[in-house]
Design an enzyme around this catalytic site. Structure first.
Site, mmCIF file in Angstrom:
data_model
loop_
_atom_site.group_PDB
_atom_site.id
_atom_site.type_symbol
_atom_site.label_atom_id
_atom_site.label_comp_id
_atom_site.label_asym_id
_atom_site.label_seq_id
_atom_site.Cartn_x
_atom_site.Cartn_y
_atom_site.Cartn_z
ATOM 1 C CE LYS A 66 -4.393 -1.647 1.469
ATOM 2 N NZ LYS A 66 -5.612 -1.436 2.211
ATOM 3 C CE LYS B 81 -13.719 -2.783 1.273
ATOM 4 N NZ LYS B 81 -12.628 -2.453 2.164
ATOM 5 C CE LYS C 209 -6.455 -7.514 -0.817
ATOM 6 N NZ LYS C 209 -7.818 -7.015 -0.991
HETATM 7 P P1 ATP Z 1 -8.595 -2.193 0.661
HETATM 8 O O1 ATP Z 1 -8.090 -2.295 -0.745
HETATM 9 O O2 ATP Z 1 -9.098 -0.818 1.034
HETATM 10 O O3 ATP Z 1 -7.645 -2.767 1.679
HETATM 11 P P2 ATP Z 1 -10.002 -4.680 0.612
HETATM 12 O O4 ATP Z 1 -10.724 -5.040 -0.629
HETATM 13 O O5 ATP Z 1 -8.686 -5.344 0.851
HETATM 14 O O6 ATP Z 1 -9.900 -3.102 0.676
HETATM 15 P P3 ATP Z 1 -10.676 -4.875 3.409
HETATM 16 O O7 ATP Z 1 -11.722 -4.028 4.018
HETATM 17 O O8 ATP Z 1 -9.248 -4.502 3.624
HETATM 18 O O9 ATP Z 1 -10.982 -4.971 1.825
HETATM 19 O O10 ATP Z 1 -10.900 -6.373 3.864
HETATM 20 C C1 ATP Z 1 -12.145 -6.869 4.363
HETATM 21 C C2 ATP Z 1 -12.119 -8.383 4.378
HETATM 22 O O11 ATP Z 1 -12.190 -8.882 3.030
HETATM 23 C C3 ATP Z 1 -10.847 -8.982 4.986
HETATM 24 O O12 ATP Z 1 -11.208 -10.121 5.752
HETATM 25 C C4 ATP Z 1 -10.029 -9.388 3.794
HETATM 26 O O13 ATP Z 1 -9.137 -10.441 4.076
HETATM 27 C C5 ATP Z 1 -11.130 -9.818 2.823
HETATM 28 N N1 ATP Z 1 -10.693 -9.685 1.431
HETATM 29 C C6 ATP Z 1 -10.277 -8.544 0.832
HETATM 30 N N2 ATP Z 1 -9.963 -8.773 -0.446
HETATM 31 C C7 ATP Z 1 -10.193 -10.108 -0.668
HETATM 32 C C8 ATP Z 1 -10.055 -10.941 -1.809
HETATM 33 N N3 ATP Z 1 -9.640 -10.457 -2.964
HETATM 34 N N4 ATP Z 1 -10.391 -12.251 -1.692
HETATM 35 C C9 ATP Z 1 -10.834 -12.754 -0.502
HETATM 36 N N5 ATP Z 1 -10.966 -12.011 0.617
HETATM 37 C C10 ATP Z 1 -10.662 -10.704 0.544
HETATM 38 MG MG MG Z 2 -7.496 -4.758 2.492
#
Ligand code: ATP
Ligand code: MG
Length: 348
Positions: free
Chosen positions: A118, A213, A210
Protein backbone atom coordinates in the site's frame (compact mmCIF):
# COMPACT_ATOMS: atom_id res chain seq x y z
CA UNK A 1 -13.95 -24.42 17.72
CA UNK A 2 -12.04 -24.94 20.95
CA UNK A 3 -12.38 -22.64 23.92
CA UNK A 4 -9.05 -21.24 25.13
CA UNK A 5 -8.31 -21.18 28.85
CA UNK A 6 -10.81 -18.92 30.58
CA UNK A 7 -11.72 -17.26 27.29
CA UNK A 8 -15.07 -18.11 25.81
CA UNK A 9 -15.37 -18.36 22.05
CA UNK A 10 -16.03 -14.96 20.54
CA UNK A 11 -15.78 -13.98 16.87
CA UNK A 12 -14.55 -10.57 15.69
CA UNK A 13 -13.88 -9.25 12.20
CA UNK A 14 -13.84 -5.95 10.33
CA UNK A 15 -14.28 -4.47 6.88
CA UNK A 16 -12.92 -1.07 5.86
CA UNK A 17 -15.29 1.58 4.48
CA UNK A 18 -12.80 2.41 1.73
CA UNK A 19 -14.97 2.05 -1.35
CA UNK A 20 -16.98 -0.47 -3.28
CA UNK A 21 -17.47 -3.80 -1.57
CA UNK A 22 -16.61 -6.55 -4.01
CA UNK A 23 -16.91 -10.24 -4.65
CA UNK A 24 -13.64 -10.93 -2.77
CA UNK A 25 -14.95 -9.27 0.39
CA UNK A 26 -18.17 -11.20 -0.01
CA UNK A 27 -16.73 -14.68 -0.62
CA UNK A 28 -13.59 -14.31 1.52
CA UNK A 29 -15.15 -12.59 4.52
CA UNK A 30 -18.85 -11.72 4.61
CA UNK A 31 -20.22 -15.19 3.76
CA UNK A 32 -18.04 -16.53 6.61
CA UNK A 33 -19.45 -13.90 8.97
CA UNK A 34 -22.95 -15.06 8.12
CA UNK A 35 -22.10 -18.74 8.64
CA UNK A 36 -20.48 -18.16 12.05
CA UNK A 37 -23.38 -16.23 13.55
CA UNK A 38 -25.49 -19.37 13.87
CA UNK A 39 -23.38 -20.75 16.71
CA UNK A 40 -21.24 -17.92 18.07
CA UNK A 41 -21.31 -14.51 19.64
CA UNK A 42 -20.00 -12.24 16.87
CA UNK A 43 -18.86 -8.65 16.53
CA UNK A 44 -18.68 -7.27 12.99
CA UNK A 45 -17.05 -3.90 12.76
CA UNK A 46 -16.91 -1.25 10.05
CA UNK A 47 -13.31 -0.20 10.63
CA UNK A 48 -13.33 3.52 9.88
CA UNK A 49 -10.15 4.16 11.91
CA UNK A 50 -8.32 1.79 9.58
CA UNK A 51 -9.84 3.45 6.51
CA UNK A 52 -8.24 6.84 7.22
CA UNK A 53 -4.73 5.37 7.14
CA UNK A 54 -5.15 6.34 3.47
CA UNK A 55 -6.90 9.72 2.98
CA UNK A 56 -10.70 9.44 2.63
CA UNK A 57 -13.05 12.21 1.61
CA UNK A 58 -15.14 12.79 4.80
CA UNK A 59 -18.53 12.64 3.02
CA UNK A 60 -17.54 9.48 1.17
CA UNK A 61 -16.26 7.91 4.37
CA UNK A 62 -19.63 8.42 6.07
CA UNK A 63 -21.46 7.08 3.00
CA UNK A 64 -19.17 4.05 2.74
CA UNK A 65 -19.55 3.31 6.46
CA UNK A 66 -23.30 3.09 6.01
CA UNK A 67 -22.90 1.05 2.84
CA UNK A 68 -20.71 -1.61 4.51
CA UNK A 69 -23.30 -1.78 7.30
CA UNK A 70 -26.03 -2.25 4.69
CA UNK A 71 -23.96 -4.99 3.01
CA UNK A 72 -23.59 -6.88 6.29
CA UNK A 73 -27.34 -6.80 6.86
CA UNK A 74 -28.28 -7.48 3.23
CA UNK A 75 -25.97 -10.53 3.25
CA UNK A 76 -27.81 -11.99 6.22
CA UNK A 77 -26.14 -10.80 9.42
CA UNK A 78 -28.79 -10.09 12.04
CA UNK A 79 -27.98 -6.83 13.89
CA UNK A 80 -30.35 -7.71 16.73
CA UNK A 81 -28.55 -10.96 17.55
CA UNK A 82 -25.01 -9.95 16.66
CA UNK A 83 -23.13 -6.69 17.15
CA UNK A 84 -22.65 -4.47 14.08
CA UNK A 85 -20.92 -1.14 14.76
CA UNK A 86 -18.35 1.31 13.47
CA UNK A 87 -14.96 1.32 15.16
CA UNK A 88 -14.64 5.06 15.94
CA UNK A 89 -17.68 4.91 18.25
CA UNK A 90 -15.75 2.70 20.69
CA UNK A 91 -12.71 4.65 21.90
CA UNK A 92 -11.17 1.54 23.44
CA UNK A 93 -9.84 0.51 20.01
CA UNK A 94 -7.58 3.56 19.85
CA UNK A 95 -6.60 3.34 23.52
CA UNK A 96 -5.56 -0.31 23.37
CA UNK A 97 -3.80 0.34 20.04
CA UNK A 98 -1.56 2.85 21.80
CA UNK A 99 -0.57 0.27 24.38
CA UNK A 100 0.15 -2.17 21.54
CA UNK A 101 2.23 0.46 19.71
CA UNK A 102 4.49 0.15 22.72
CA UNK A 103 4.43 -3.67 22.76
CA UNK A 104 4.97 -4.44 19.05
CA UNK A 105 8.54 -4.15 17.71
CA UNK A 106 9.57 -2.16 14.64
CA UNK A 107 11.18 -5.30 13.25
CA UNK A 108 7.78 -7.03 13.28
CA UNK A 109 6.06 -4.20 11.44
CA UNK A 110 8.85 -3.99 8.87
CA UNK A 111 7.93 -7.47 7.68
CA UNK A 112 4.30 -6.63 6.87
CA UNK A 113 3.65 -7.09 3.15
CA UNK A 114 0.41 -5.06 3.16
CA UNK A 115 2.32 -1.95 4.24
CA UNK A 116 4.89 -2.49 1.50
CA UNK A 117 2.14 -2.92 -1.13
CA UNK A 118 0.00 0.00 0.00
CA UNK A 119 2.88 2.41 0.65
CA UNK A 120 4.30 1.62 -2.78
CA UNK A 121 7.59 3.08 -3.92
CA UNK A 122 7.31 6.36 -2.05
CA UNK A 123 7.30 5.10 1.52
CA UNK A 124 8.27 8.46 2.98
CA UNK A 125 4.84 9.75 1.99
CA UNK A 126 2.81 6.95 3.63
CA UNK A 127 0.96 7.93 6.81
CA UNK A 128 2.32 6.81 10.17
CA UNK A 129 -1.11 5.22 10.68
CA UNK A 130 -0.64 2.91 7.70
CA UNK A 131 2.56 1.64 9.29
CA UNK A 132 1.00 0.84 12.68
CA UNK A 133 -2.25 -0.46 11.12
CA UNK A 134 -1.55 -4.05 12.29
CA UNK A 135 -1.26 -2.87 15.93
CA UNK A 136 -4.73 -1.31 15.70
CA UNK A 137 -6.02 -4.52 14.16
CA UNK A 138 -4.63 -6.50 17.10
CA UNK A 139 -6.39 -4.05 19.43
CA UNK A 140 -9.70 -4.47 17.54
CA UNK A 141 -9.64 -8.19 18.21
CA UNK A 142 -8.13 -8.30 21.68
CA UNK A 143 -10.29 -5.47 23.08
CA UNK A 144 -13.09 -8.06 23.12
CA UNK A 145 -10.92 -11.04 24.04
CA UNK A 146 -12.05 -12.42 20.69
CA UNK A 147 -10.77 -15.91 20.00
CA UNK A 148 -11.61 -16.39 16.32
CA UNK A 149 -11.23 -14.05 13.36
CA UNK A 150 -12.72 -14.88 9.95
CA UNK A 151 -10.66 -13.13 7.24
CA UNK A 152 -9.43 -13.51 3.69
CA UNK A 153 -6.00 -14.97 3.00
CA UNK A 154 -4.39 -11.52 2.69
CA UNK A 155 -4.90 -10.90 6.43
CA UNK A 156 -3.06 -14.01 7.63
CA UNK A 157 0.17 -12.16 8.34
CA UNK A 158 -1.62 -9.50 10.40
CA UNK A 159 -3.35 -12.21 12.44
CA UNK A 160 0.03 -13.78 13.20
CA UNK A 161 1.22 -10.39 14.39
CA UNK A 162 -1.85 -10.05 16.63
CA UNK A 163 -0.91 -13.38 18.23
CA UNK A 164 2.67 -12.19 18.74
CA UNK A 165 1.41 -8.99 20.37
CA UNK A 166 -0.94 -10.92 22.69
CA UNK A 167 1.88 -13.28 23.64
CA UNK A 168 4.38 -10.49 24.30
CA UNK A 169 1.87 -8.52 26.39
CA UNK A 170 1.14 -11.66 28.42
CA UNK A 171 4.89 -12.18 28.99
CA UNK A 172 5.88 -8.54 29.59
CA UNK A 173 3.15 -8.07 32.18
CA UNK A 174 3.21 -11.57 33.69
CA UNK A 175 3.77 -10.12 37.19
CA UNK A 176 0.60 -8.03 37.29
CA UNK A 177 -1.42 -10.53 35.23
CA UNK A 178 -0.65 -13.10 37.96
CA UNK A 179 -2.62 -10.91 40.40
CA UNK A 180 -5.69 -11.42 38.24
CA UNK A 181 -7.36 -14.73 37.55
CA UNK A 182 -6.01 -15.39 34.03
CA UNK A 183 -3.95 -18.59 34.15
CA UNK A 184 -3.66 -18.87 30.33
CA UNK A 185 -2.59 -15.23 29.91
CA UNK A 186 -4.71 -12.06 29.91
CA UNK A 187 -5.14 -11.94 26.13
CA UNK A 188 -6.15 -15.07 24.19
CA UNK A 189 -4.09 -15.86 21.09
CA UNK A 190 -6.70 -15.27 18.37
CA UNK A 191 -7.07 -17.88 15.67
CA UNK A 192 -7.64 -16.94 12.05
CA UNK A 193 -10.50 -18.63 10.22
CA UNK A 194 -9.39 -18.62 6.60
CA UNK A 195 -11.79 -21.08 5.07
CA UNK A 196 -14.45 -21.27 2.45
CA UNK A 197 -14.27 -21.69 -1.27
CA UNK A 198 -12.54 -18.42 -2.17
CA UNK A 199 -10.12 -17.07 0.42
CA UNK A 200 -8.27 -15.03 -2.22
CA UNK A 201 -10.29 -13.73 -5.17
CA UNK A 202 -8.01 -12.14 -7.76
CA UNK A 203 -8.36 -9.02 -9.90
CA UNK A 204 -10.27 -9.53 -13.17
CA UNK A 205 -7.47 -7.72 -14.97
CA UNK A 206 -4.44 -9.40 -13.37
CA UNK A 207 -4.64 -12.91 -11.95
CA UNK A 208 -1.59 -12.32 -9.76
CA UNK A 209 -3.10 -9.38 -7.81
CA UNK A 210 -5.95 -9.67 -5.33
CA UNK A 211 -9.29 -7.99 -6.01
CA UNK A 212 -9.36 -4.80 -3.87
CA UNK A 213 -11.65 -1.93 -2.98
CA UNK A 214 -8.82 0.57 -3.23
CA UNK A 215 -7.73 -0.48 -6.74
CA UNK A 216 -8.49 2.53 -8.98
CA UNK A 217 -9.89 0.63 -11.98
CA UNK A 218 -13.47 -0.51 -11.39
CA UNK A 219 -13.04 -3.10 -14.16
CA UNK A 220 -10.79 -5.15 -11.84
CA UNK A 221 -13.65 -6.10 -9.52
CA UNK A 222 -17.31 -7.04 -9.33
CA UNK A 223 -19.05 -4.81 -6.79
CA UNK A 224 -21.96 -5.96 -4.68
CA UNK A 225 -23.92 -2.99 -6.05
CA UNK A 226 -23.20 -3.72 -9.74
CA UNK A 227 -26.24 -4.38 -11.95
CA UNK A 228 -26.54 -7.23 -14.46
CA UNK A 229 -25.10 -5.15 -17.32
CA UNK A 230 -22.03 -4.08 -15.35
CA UNK A 231 -21.39 -7.64 -14.19
CA UNK A 232 -21.69 -9.01 -17.74
CA UNK A 233 -19.40 -6.32 -19.15
CA UNK A 234 -16.70 -6.83 -16.52
CA UNK A 235 -16.70 -10.61 -16.88
CA UNK A 236 -16.67 -10.36 -20.68
CA UNK A 237 -13.64 -8.07 -20.52
CA UNK A 238 -11.86 -10.11 -17.83
CA UNK A 239 -8.34 -11.11 -18.81
CA UNK A 240 -7.95 -14.73 -19.95
CA UNK A 241 -5.50 -16.76 -21.99
CA UNK A 242 -5.90 -18.20 -25.51
CA UNK A 243 -6.39 -21.86 -24.49
CA UNK A 244 -9.82 -23.45 -23.90
CA UNK A 245 -10.63 -24.44 -20.30
CA UNK A 246 -8.83 -27.57 -19.08
CA UNK A 247 -10.64 -30.73 -17.99
CA UNK A 248 -8.97 -30.98 -14.57
CA UNK A 249 -8.41 -28.34 -11.88
CA UNK A 250 -4.71 -29.23 -11.54
CA UNK A 251 -4.17 -27.88 -15.06
CA UNK A 252 -5.29 -24.43 -13.90
CA UNK A 253 -2.16 -24.00 -11.80
CA UNK A 254 -0.08 -22.06 -14.32
CA UNK A 255 -3.13 -20.12 -15.59
CA UNK A 256 -3.98 -17.57 -12.85
CA UNK A 257 -6.81 -15.80 -14.71
CA UNK A 258 -8.55 -19.01 -15.74
CA UNK A 259 -8.06 -20.39 -12.24
CA UNK A 260 -9.66 -17.28 -10.74
CA UNK A 261 -12.76 -17.37 -12.95
CA UNK A 262 -13.31 -21.08 -12.37
CA UNK A 263 -12.75 -20.51 -8.63
CA UNK A 264 -15.38 -17.77 -8.58
CA UNK A 265 -17.87 -20.00 -10.38
CA UNK A 266 -17.18 -22.84 -7.94
CA UNK A 267 -17.51 -20.57 -4.90
CA UNK A 268 -20.79 -19.05 -6.06
CA UNK A 269 -22.36 -22.47 -6.66
CA UNK A 270 -20.76 -24.27 -3.69
CA UNK A 271 -19.09 -26.94 -5.84
CA UNK A 272 -15.43 -27.82 -6.50
CA UNK A 273 -13.36 -26.52 -9.42
CA UNK A 274 -13.17 -30.07 -10.77
CA UNK A 275 -16.96 -30.23 -10.82
CA UNK A 276 -17.09 -26.92 -12.70
CA UNK A 277 -14.63 -28.28 -15.27
CA UNK A 278 -16.67 -31.44 -15.68
CA UNK A 279 -19.23 -29.19 -17.30
CA UNK A 280 -17.03 -26.53 -18.92
CA UNK A 281 -13.69 -28.34 -19.55
CA UNK A 282 -12.74 -27.96 -23.22
CA UNK A 283 -15.15 -25.09 -23.82
CA UNK A 284 -14.17 -21.58 -24.88
CA UNK A 285 -13.97 -18.67 -22.47
CA UNK A 286 -16.79 -16.95 -24.34
CA UNK A 287 -19.29 -19.66 -23.38
CA UNK A 288 -17.98 -19.99 -19.83
CA UNK A 289 -17.99 -16.24 -19.25
CA UNK A 290 -21.63 -16.01 -20.28
CA UNK A 291 -22.59 -18.69 -17.76
CA UNK A 292 -20.48 -17.03 -15.06
CA UNK A 293 -22.06 -13.63 -15.69
CA UNK A 294 -25.53 -15.13 -15.37
CA UNK A 295 -24.62 -16.92 -12.16
CA UNK A 296 -22.96 -13.86 -10.58
CA UNK A 297 -25.96 -11.72 -11.48
CA UNK A 298 -28.36 -14.20 -9.94
CA UNK A 299 -26.38 -14.39 -6.67
CA UNK A 300 -25.32 -10.77 -6.23
CA UNK A 301 -28.07 -8.51 -7.56
CA UNK A 302 -30.57 -9.39 -4.79
CA UNK A 303 -27.92 -8.30 -2.25
CA UNK A 304 -27.30 -5.07 -4.15
CA UNK A 305 -31.06 -4.39 -4.30
CA UNK A 306 -31.43 -4.95 -0.56
CA UNK A 307 -28.41 -2.69 0.13
CA UNK A 308 -30.06 0.11 -1.86
CA UNK A 309 -33.31 -0.39 0.06
CA UNK A 310 -31.47 -0.14 3.40
CA UNK A 311 -29.41 2.87 2.26
CA UNK A 312 -32.64 4.78 1.59
CA UNK A 313 -33.06 5.04 5.39
CA UNK A 314 -29.69 6.29 6.75
CA UNK A 315 -31.27 7.24 10.10
CA UNK A 316 -32.09 3.58 10.72
CA UNK A 317 -28.55 2.50 9.73
CA UNK A 318 -27.07 5.05 12.13
CA UNK A 319 -29.39 3.77 14.88
CA UNK A 320 -28.16 0.21 14.28
CA UNK A 321 -24.52 1.36 14.47
CA UNK A 322 -25.09 3.34 17.66
CA UNK A 323 -26.89 0.41 19.29
CA UNK A 324 -24.10 -1.97 18.23
CA UNK A 325 -21.45 0.44 19.56
CA UNK A 326 -23.18 0.59 22.94
CA UNK A 327 -23.27 -3.20 23.19
CA UNK A 328 -19.62 -3.38 22.03
CA UNK A 329 -18.59 -0.91 24.76
CA UNK A 330 -20.33 -3.06 27.37
CA UNK A 331 -17.94 -5.90 26.46
CA UNK A 332 -14.85 -3.75 25.87
CA UNK A 333 -14.93 -1.43 28.90
CA UNK A 334 -14.14 -4.00 31.63
CA UNK A 335 -11.44 -5.62 29.47
CA UNK A 336 -9.78 -2.26 28.77
CA UNK A 337 -10.01 -1.30 32.45
CA UNK A 338 -8.24 -4.51 33.42
CA UNK A 339 -5.57 -3.98 30.72
CA UNK A 340 -4.90 -0.54 32.22
CA UNK A 341 -4.54 -2.02 35.72
CA UNK A 342 -2.13 -4.61 34.32
CA UNK A 343 0.02 -1.94 32.63
CA UNK A 344 0.06 0.14 35.85
CA UNK A 345 -2.19 3.04 34.84
CA UNK A 346 -4.11 4.61 37.74
CA UNK A 347 -7.87 4.82 37.21
CA UNK A 348 -10.36 6.89 39.18
P1 ATP B 1 -8.59 -2.19 0.66
O1 ATP B 1 -8.09 -2.30 -0.75
O2 ATP B 1 -9.10 -0.82 1.03
O3 ATP B 1 -7.65 -2.77 1.68
P2 ATP B 1 -10.00 -4.68 0.61
O4 ATP B 1 -10.72 -5.04 -0.63
O5 ATP B 1 -8.69 -5.34 0.85
O6 ATP B 1 -9.90 -3.10 0.68
P3 ATP B 1 -10.68 -4.88 3.41
O7 ATP B 1 -11.72 -4.03 4.02
O8 ATP B 1 -9.25 -4.50 3.62
O9 ATP B 1 -10.98 -4.97 1.82
O10 ATP B 1 -10.90 -6.37 3.86
C1 ATP B 1 -12.15 -6.87 4.36
C2 ATP B 1 -12.12 -8.38 4.38
O11 ATP B 1 -12.19 -8.88 3.03
C3 ATP B 1 -10.85 -8.98 4.99
O12 ATP B 1 -11.21 -10.12 5.75
C4 ATP B 1 -10.03 -9.39 3.79
O13 ATP B 1 -9.14 -10.44 4.08
C5 ATP B 1 -11.13 -9.82 2.82
N1 ATP B 1 -10.69 -9.68 1.43
C6 ATP B 1 -10.28 -8.54 0.83
N2 ATP B 1 -9.96 -8.77 -0.45
C7 ATP B 1 -10.19 -10.11 -0.67
C8 ATP B 1 -10.06 -10.94 -1.81
N3 ATP B 1 -9.64 -10.46 -2.96
N4 ATP B 1 -10.39 -12.25 -1.69
C9 ATP B 1 -10.83 -12.75 -0.50
N5 ATP B 1 -10.97 -12.01 0.62
C10 ATP B 1 -10.66 -10.70 0.54
MG1 MG C 1 -7.50 -4.76 2.49
Amino acid sequence: MQETTKHKTRVFSGVQPTGNLHLGNYLGAITRFVALQAEHECLYCVVDLHAITVFQDPDELAHNTREVTAAFIASGIDPARQIIFNQSQVSGHAELAWIFNCVARLGWLNRMTQFKEKAGKDREKASAGLYVYPNLMAADILLYHATHVPVGEDQKQHLELARDIAQKFNNDFAKTIAREDYPGGFFPLPEPIITGPATRVMSLRDGTKKMSKSETSDMTRINLTDDADAIAKKIKKAKTDPEPLPVEAKDLEARPEADNLVGIYAALTGISKDQVLREYGGSSFARFKEALAELATEKLTPIGDEMRRLMADPVEIDRILADGAKRARDIADPILAKAKDIVGFIRG
